[in-house]
Design an enzyme around this catalytic site. Sequence first.
Site, short mmCIF file in Angstrom:
data_model
loop_
_atom_site.label_atom_id
_atom_site.label_comp_id
_atom_site.label_asym_id
_atom_site.label_seq_id
_atom_site.Cartn_x
_atom_site.Cartn_y
_atom_site.Cartn_z
CB ILE A 42 8.95 -8.17 -3.17
CG1 ILE A 42 10.03 -7.35 -3.89
CG2 ILE A 42 9.44 -8.59 -1.79
CD1 ILE A 42 10.39 -6.07 -3.18
N GLY A 47 5.24 0.28 -7.15
CA GLY A 47 6.60 0.74 -6.96
C GLY A 47 7.46 -0.22 -6.16
CB CYS A 50 1.56 -2.22 -10.12
SG CYS A 50 2.62 -3.56 -9.56
#
Length: 224
Positions: A55, A77, A2
């Site tokens: 996620i 991360g 990201c």
Amino acid sequence: MCGIAGVVSTHSLTTEAKETFKDILRRIRHRGYSLYETGSIDSKCVVGTNRLEIIDRDRGIQPFVSRDKTTILVFNGEIYNYKRLAEELQERCAKFITSCDTEVILEGYRTSGADWLCKALEGMFAFIIYDRGRQELIAMRDPFGIKPLYWAETEMGTFFASEIKGLIGIGATIHELGPGQKLTWKEGKITIQKYFDLYEIKEAQRDIEFRDATKKLKRLVSEA
């Protein structure tokens, strides 16, 4: 991978500062496919991300804002031990609305503070937290520096970006936040703390049986 960015100032951000921030985020748009997600909780700070959704894709939207709208986070991360940390934080009355590691960082900060994050987080990460109540910004980078983060001070405010190219051209010296470092911005002043030192020598445990040492070594290798 990201891309995160932000700007913070002691006064309300000018139109020029906001446009500069948007340009920084555009320059690192290749780091994510959810582009130009931005947010703010007051007039002095804006953060944003070009995000990869990994996620809890539906609820792990960034910037992530606390339920009481007092803190905001952007994060690049992965936190490896986030499930265990979530259980620990729930015992401290933290409540979660997602199952993503992003919220664990924010609730960890709100429940236990930045120093707790320095000790608890295991993973590869770079993130920015802005606390409206404390008028304070925290930026952290993982102990090994896997995820990048840079910053630069200008008259418009202090800017952050995942890549140097995002900050080129804003007329300021670009600094790298080093591995295992925490940056604190408050009232326009920046302090940097090294919370992890890879080369710190720790006293070895000498009174250990060979069998126990073997088990401990296997556990450490597995965790690593």
